[in-house]
Scaffold this active site. Structure first.
Site, PDB file in Angstrom:
ATOM      1  N   CYS A   1       0.824  -1.212   0.000  1.00  0.00           N
ATOM      2  CA  CYS A   1       0.000   0.000   0.000  1.00  0.00           C
ATOM      3  C   CYS A   1       0.865   1.271   0.000  1.00  0.00           C
ATOM      4  CB  CYS A   1      -0.991  -0.020   1.156  1.00  0.00           C
ATOM      5  SG  CYS A   1      -2.367   1.139   0.924  1.00  0.00           S
TER       6      CYS A   1
ATOM      7  N   LYS B   1     -11.936   8.362  -1.886  1.00  0.00           N
ATOM      8  CA  LYS B   1     -11.166   7.283  -1.272  1.00  0.00           C
ATOM      9  C   LYS B   1     -11.526   5.939  -1.898  1.00  0.00           C
ATOM     10  CE  LYS B   1     -10.153   5.233   3.256  1.00  0.00           C
ATOM     11  NZ  LYS B   1     -10.432   5.290   4.712  1.00  0.00           N
TER      12      LYS B   1
ATOM     13  N   SER C   1      -7.818   0.526   0.779  1.00  0.00           N
ATOM     14  CA  SER C   1      -8.189   1.632   1.658  1.00  0.00           C
ATOM     15  C   SER C   1      -7.138   2.726   1.505  1.00  0.00           C
ATOM     16  CB  SER C   1      -8.274   1.165   3.121  1.00  0.00           C
ATOM     17  OG  SER C   1      -8.617   2.241   3.969  1.00  0.00           O
TER      18      SER C   1
ATOM     19  N   HIS D   1      -4.281  -4.356   0.446  1.00  0.00           N
ATOM     20  CA  HIS D   1      -4.023  -4.885   1.789  1.00  0.00           C
ATOM     21  C   HIS D   1      -4.537  -6.318   1.900  1.00  0.00           C
ATOM     22  CE1 HIS D   1      -2.446  -1.467   4.078  1.00  0.00           C
ATOM     23  NE2 HIS D   1      -3.293  -0.691   3.430  1.00  0.00           N
TER      24      HIS D   1
ATOM     25  N   GLU E   1      -3.368  -8.552   3.569  1.00  0.00           N
ATOM     26  CA  GLU E   1      -3.178  -9.037   4.940  1.00  0.00           C
ATOM     27  C   GLU E   1      -4.332  -8.677   5.869  1.00  0.00           C
ATOM     28  OE1 GLU E   1      -1.791  -4.790   5.276  1.00  0.00           O
ATOM     29  OE2 GLU E   1      -1.849  -6.348   3.739  1.00  0.00           O
TER      30      GLU E   1
ATOM     31  N   ARG F   1     -15.296   3.626  12.739  1.00  0.00           N
ATOM     32  CA  ARG F   1     -14.462   4.640  13.397  1.00  0.00           C
ATOM     33  C   ARG F   1     -14.747   6.019  12.813  1.00  0.00           C
ATOM     34  NH1 ARG F   1      -8.670   4.387  11.265  1.00  0.00           N
ATOM     35  NH2 ARG F   1      -9.785   5.524   9.613  1.00  0.00           N
TER      36      ARG F   1
END
Length: 310
Positions: free
Chosen positions: A142, A163, A192, A235, A237, A249
Site C-alpha cells: 500500500c 477514497k 483503503s 491490503h 493481509e 471509526r
C-alpha cells in the site's frame, strides 16, 4: 512455514488458536536448518494487529522463518506501548548490521502527506537503499508500495477524487507469473487509500512489470524485472473486520466515509462482512516466500556474490 517468534509475543496465542504453526526460539534452536530471515518494517499505528495479520500469512508454508520486527527510531508511536516496542522490536539502525532473505515494508496512514514531510522518510530511504544490496526480495504494501516506487523510480502518487475503499476485483495481466500461481482469473483485494500511482507512469519504467490490475485498470501488483522489488497497492493481509472497524471509526466521528465497496452483504453495515480474499492472501504470501525468496536466496546469504543493484 513455522514462524519463529519470541514465545511471549501477543500474536502467538492468537495464531496458535487459529492452528497456525508457531515455533518459539527454544524449539527452533533444536532444528539443524537455516531459517529464512525476514524483516518486517511495521509502519502501521496498530502494530500488534499488523503483526498478527502478517505472521498469519507467513506461517503457512513448510520451512522455518525467523522474523525481525523493526521500528522506526525517528518516530514516536502513539498506539502501542513503549514496553511492547522495546521488548519485541529492534530499532531500524540495527538492520544495517544484518542481511535478510526477505523484507516487508507495510502501509502507513500518511498517504495524503508529501513523502518528504513524513518524519521518518529519511530513515525509510536509508532502509530502502540498504535493502537493495542486503535483502534478496522486498515486498512493499500500500503506502509502502507508493514509497518504494517513488524512492526507487521517481514515480509520484496522485490524489484520488474519492477514497478507494472496499473489496475490488482484479485480473492478471502477466500470465505464467510465479507470484500469481494458483490465482483465479479474477481475484479480490481489500483497498483503503486516498492516493494512487498512475498506470501510465509505471509502464514508462523499463525495469518494472505490471502483474495485475484492478477493475478500474489501476495497478494492483507490480515488480522489478529481477524480482527483488514487489509492489502490492492493496491490503491482502487485512482481517475480516478491518474495513468494518475503519468504517465505523470514521462514521462515529462524523467524518465523510462511504460504505466499503463489495464488503457488507447487501451493502448493509449492520450485517457482518464475509472474507472473500483469504485464500488469495495466503497464495500471494506463500508464492512470494517460495518463488522469490526461498528458491532464489543463497544458502549462505552473507556472501557478497549475491549483492545486486538496480
Amino acid at each position: 512455514m513455522p514462524i519463529r517468534i519470541q514465545s511471549d509475543l501477543p500474536a502467538r496465542s492468537i495464531l496458535e488458536n487459529e492452528n497456525i504453526f508457531v515455533m518459539t526460539e527454544k524449539r527452533a534452536a533444536m532444528q539443524d536448518i537455516r531459517p529464512l530471515k525476514i524483516a518486517i518494517i511495521n509502519l502501521m499505528p496498530t502494530k500488534e494487529t499488523t503483526e498478527t495479520q502478517l505472521l498469519r500469512l507467513l506461517g503457512n508454508t513448510p520451512l522455518q522463518t525467523d522474523i525481525s520486527l523493526v521500528r522506526m527510531e525517528n518516530h514516536e508511536s502513539s498506539h502501542v506501548s513503549t514496553e511492547h516496542l522495546a521488548k519485541f522490536y529492534i530499532p531500524s539502525s540495527e538492520i544495517f548490521n544484518h542481511k535478510y532473505d526477505g523484507m516487508i515494508i507495510t502501509g502507513a496512514p500518511v498517504e495524503q502527506m508529501p513523502f518528504e514531510d513524513v518524519d521518518y522518510w529519511s530513515e525509510l530511504c536509508d532502509i530502502m537503499d540498504y535493502a537493495r544490496e542486503n535483502v534478496f526480495s522486498t515486498l512493499f504494501i500500500c503506502w509502502g508500495a507508493q514509497a518504494g516506487l517513488y524512492h526507487n523510480y521517481g514515480i509520484k502518487k496522485v490524489a484520488l477524487e474519492k477514497k478507494k475503499f472496499g473489496i475490488y476485483k482484479n485480473h492478471k495481466v502477466l500470465e505464467n507469473e510465479p507470484l500469481l500461481r494458483g490465482f483465479d482469473d479474477n481475484f479480490p483485494v481489500p483497498m483503503s487509500r486516498h492516493t494512487t500511482v498512475p498506470t501510465s507512469a509505471i509502464k514508462k519504467v523499463q525495469d518494472l512489470e505490471i502483474l495485475a490490475e484492478s477493475e478500474e485498470n489501476e495497478v494492483t501488483i507490480a515488480k522489478s524485472r529481477d524480482n527483488r522489488l514487489i509492489f502490492m497497492t492493496g491490503h491482502l493481509e487485512y482481517d475480516t473486520e478491518t474495513l468494518s472497524k475503519e468504517y465505523w471509526r470514521d462514521k462515529n466521528k462524523n467524518l465523510p466515509i462511504d460504505i466499503p465497496k463489495n464488503y457488507f452483504p447487501h451493502d448493509d453495515p449492520s450485517q457482518p462482512p464475509e472474507n472473500k480474499w483469504r485464500s488469495t492472501a495466503h497464495l500471494f504470501f506463500s508464492n512470494w516466500l517460495n518463488y522469490y525468496v526461498y528458491q532464489e536466496t543463497p544458502f549462505d546469504y552473507t556472501e557478497e556474490s549475491w549483492f545486486y543493484s538496480i
